[in-house]
Design a protein around this motif. Sequence first.
Motif, PDB file in Angstrom:
ATOM      1  N   ILE A 181       0.811  -1.354   0.080  1.00 21.09           N
ATOM      2  CA  ILE A 181       0.053  -0.202   0.088  1.00 21.09           C
ATOM      3  C   ILE A 181       1.064   1.181  -0.019  1.00 21.09           C
ATOM      4  CG2 ILE A 181      -2.137  -0.982   1.219  1.00 21.09           C
ATOM      5  CD1 ILE A 181      -0.942   0.468   3.783  1.00 21.09           C
ATOM      6  N   THR A 182       2.286   1.036  -0.050  1.00 22.20           N
ATOM      7  CA  THR A 182       3.115   2.202  -0.068  1.00 22.20           C
ATOM      8  C   THR A 182       3.311   2.735  -1.324  1.00 22.20           C
ATOM      9  OG1 THR A 182       4.276   1.692   2.116  1.00 22.20           O
ATOM     10  CG2 THR A 182       5.166   3.272   0.526  1.00 22.20           C
ATOM     11  N   ASP A 183       2.980   4.060  -1.662  1.00 26.50           N
ATOM     12  CA  ASP A 183       3.476   4.588  -3.012  1.00 26.50           C
ATOM     13  C   ASP A 183       4.323   5.726  -2.740  1.00 26.50           C
ATOM     14  OD1 ASP A 183       3.384   5.880  -5.365  1.00 26.50           O
ATOM     15  OD2 ASP A 183       1.272   5.511  -5.959  1.00 26.50           O
ATOM     16  N   GLU A 184       5.736   5.325  -3.054  1.00 28.09           N
ATOM     17  CA  GLU A 184       6.709   6.375  -2.531  1.00 28.09           C
ATOM     18  C   GLU A 184       6.588   7.705  -3.492  1.00 28.09           C
ATOM     19  OE1 GLU A 184      10.401   4.141  -2.361  1.00 28.09           O
ATOM     20  OE2 GLU A 184       9.862   3.256  -0.560  1.00 28.09           O
ATOM     21  N   ALA A 185       6.321   7.591  -4.844  1.00 27.73           N
ATOM     22  CA  ALA A 185       6.006   8.713  -5.373  1.00 27.73           C
ATOM     23  C   ALA A 185       4.899   9.631  -4.944  1.00 27.73           C
ATOM     24  CB  ALA A 185       5.575   8.255  -6.958  1.00 27.73           C
ATOM     25  N   VAL A 186       3.790   9.002  -4.614  1.00 27.48           N
ATOM     26  CA  VAL A 186       2.804  10.045  -3.780  1.00 27.48           C
ATOM     27  C   VAL A 186       3.250  10.567  -2.762  1.00 27.48           C
ATOM     28  CG1 VAL A 186       0.556   9.893  -2.934  1.00 27.48           C
ATOM     29  CG2 VAL A 186       0.691   8.799  -5.079  1.00 27.48           C
ATOM     30  N   GLU A 187       4.047   9.808  -1.948  1.00 28.33           N
ATOM     31  CA  GLU A 187       4.491  10.404  -0.585  1.00 28.33           C
ATOM     32  C   GLU A 187       5.253  11.533  -0.875  1.00 28.33           C
ATOM     33  OE1 GLU A 187       6.130   7.415   2.186  1.00 28.33           O
ATOM     34  OE2 GLU A 187       4.162   6.224   2.002  1.00 28.33           O
ATOM     35  N   ALA A 188       6.337  11.521  -1.744  1.00 30.90           N
ATOM     36  CA  ALA A 188       7.038  12.599  -2.050  1.00 30.90           C
ATOM     37  C   ALA A 188       6.234  13.594  -2.823  1.00 30.90           C
ATOM     38  CB  ALA A 188       8.157  11.997  -3.104  1.00 30.90           C
ATOM     39  N   GLN A 189       5.332  13.394  -3.281  1.00 36.18           N
ATOM     40  CA  GLN A 189       4.566  14.537  -3.773  1.00 36.18           C
ATOM     41  C   GLN A 189       3.797  15.469  -2.610  1.00 36.18           C
ATOM     42  OE1 GLN A 189       1.309  13.209  -6.319  1.00 36.18           O
ATOM     43  NE2 GLN A 189       2.079  14.017  -8.102  1.00 36.18           N
ATOM     44  N   VAL A 190       3.419  14.601  -1.648  1.00 37.59           N
ATOM     45  CA  VAL A 190       2.800  15.212  -0.452  1.00 37.59           C
ATOM     46  C   VAL A 190       3.909  15.980   0.185  1.00 37.59           C
ATOM     47  CG1 VAL A 190       1.602  14.574   1.798  1.00 37.59           C
ATOM     48  CG2 VAL A 190       1.218  13.459  -0.341  1.00 37.59           C
ATOM     49  N   LEU A 191       5.105  15.431   0.441  1.00 38.65           N
ATOM     50  CA  LEU A 191       6.001  16.247   1.068  1.00 38.65           C
ATOM     51  C   LEU A 191       6.571  17.570   0.488  1.00 38.65           C
ATOM     52  CD1 LEU A 191       8.202  13.020   2.503  1.00 38.65           C
ATOM     53  CD2 LEU A 191       6.736  14.470   3.867  1.00 38.65           C
ATOM     54  N   GLU A 192       6.427  17.405  -0.841  1.00 42.86           N
ATOM     55  CA  GLU A 192       6.859  18.467  -1.390  1.00 42.86           C
ATOM     56  C   GLU A 192       6.133  19.642  -1.353  1.00 42.86           C
ATOM     57  OE1 GLU A 192       9.553  19.661  -2.425  1.00 42.86           O
ATOM     58  OE2 GLU A 192       8.972  21.279  -3.959  1.00 42.86           O
ATOM     59  N   ARG A 193       4.614  19.246  -1.480  1.00 45.21           N
ATOM     60  CA  ARG A 193       3.400  19.911  -1.414  1.00 45.21           C
ATOM     61  C   ARG A 193       3.487  20.802  -0.285  1.00 45.21           C
ATOM     62  NH1 ARG A 193      -0.976  17.011  -3.052  1.00 45.21           N
ATOM     63  NH2 ARG A 193      -1.169  16.655  -0.929  1.00 45.21           N
TER      64      ARG A 193
END
Lengths: 244, 244
Positions: A181-193
């Motif tokens: 269930i981990t999507d590292e690309a989405v997490e990186a997007q959240v962190l950047e936002r």
Amino acid sequence: MDKQLLLTSTRNVLMRLEETIIFGLIERAQFASNQVIYQKGAFGSELSGESLVGYLLHETEQIHARMRRYTSPDEHPFFTDLPAPILPALVFSESPIQPNAVNINAEIRSVYEQQLVPLICPPGDDGQYGSSSVSDVMLLQALSKRIHYGKFVAESKYRDREEVLKPLIQAMDREALAKAITDEAVEAQVLERVRLKAQTYGHQLGGGQNEFRVTPEVVQRIYAEWIIPLNKQVQLEYLFQRSV
Amino acid sequence: MDKQLLLTSTRNVLMRLEETIIFGLIERAQFASNQVIYQKGAFGSELSGESLVGYLLHETEQIHARMRRYTSPDEHPFFTDLPAPILPALVFSESPIQPNAVNINAEIRSVYEQQLVPLICPPGDDGQYGSSSVSDVMLLQALSKRIHYGKFVAESKYRDREEVLKPLIQAMDREALAKAITDEAVEAQVLERVRLKAQTYGHQLGGGQNEFRVTPEVVQRIYAEWIIPLNKQVQLEYLFQRSV
């Protein structure tokens, strides 16, 4: 609610909560950490053994419960001894998530009081106990909502990839499920936002304030170390309770 | 508190409250105006004849009163039937303002509900009654604090220019006193600063939201048409009650 609608509405709520959380952090950081407001019994016996923040949170939840806040599937109380709603029940559209008993607010409260407050607030005591506590309750409620939204995220992922997730749930394979269930690309997007938002909102205008503690890096760290992992914990617990 | 310290601390509080108010407006504007939450009796007899927002405000003030919020000279309740504090009295440093009975919260609430909400919120009803009401209570409290801070502003002006203001107060010359306490350069500065802050904080990131209603111009207008005039009204009422 269909799959695509669930995904879009979940994303919108999560993004909207970023503003609420960042504004809340900036508000709270105006006051010293005021550790005494988190100590049980520090304000005498009238608070039924609770800390000042615990007392305010409990009282607030009692009002909100009467206003039927906790009949909504995306709201989770910190206390269990709450009164029944006095408002007529809302007709909710069918909840997109399944009935479940996941509630990690005890952990959220402890992380918040012991780690987040010392991180964002100037150390010491400025006597602003009331304002600090009001700000704490607001933030705790926003963090709880953000983190428990993991249920909607997990439901969305399950509907999208049932064939992958179902066997892992049935095998009770927590580690593999966490990975799936981990999507590292989405997490990186959240962190950047959130970094960008914090940069925008944290911009100090007008001067005359304390040094700015809710930096973009601190907000990013709060998401990376606490909000995202706790959200993932909710996703896992929800999936293990979900009927598959 | 000496004159210079009073001026500096008043200015700092007023600037800090700008963030609180702008964040609050942005939060509230996420939800529709939901007029039904301001209608007395709309939610049945359980709210003792109050509107939903009035009920939440009243309940919230009861908790805050027990936490001694209204023993502070810069806090003003909207309701008068509040319980006594259960916390031991705080030792406040001597209040810089004189005892007085100025409280224009009834007017603030009516302006807020009838003019500000329709201005900042999308029209209509989105069913988000709880979230809207919680946001309303927060904003009403922040607006009340900002506007009643006129007492500290007025005290500061009186100490600075007693020889000018005293005769006008004694002559009960409201118009001349209003003119004497108006500093158009400072007002222009405030309006420019809140416009800039709204521009910064209102910057929509991440998209996916409704059109942005809390524009820099709207925030500026809220200050120019309501906050500054109501603050001045508090200043006048305070000065007429002040012993000279």
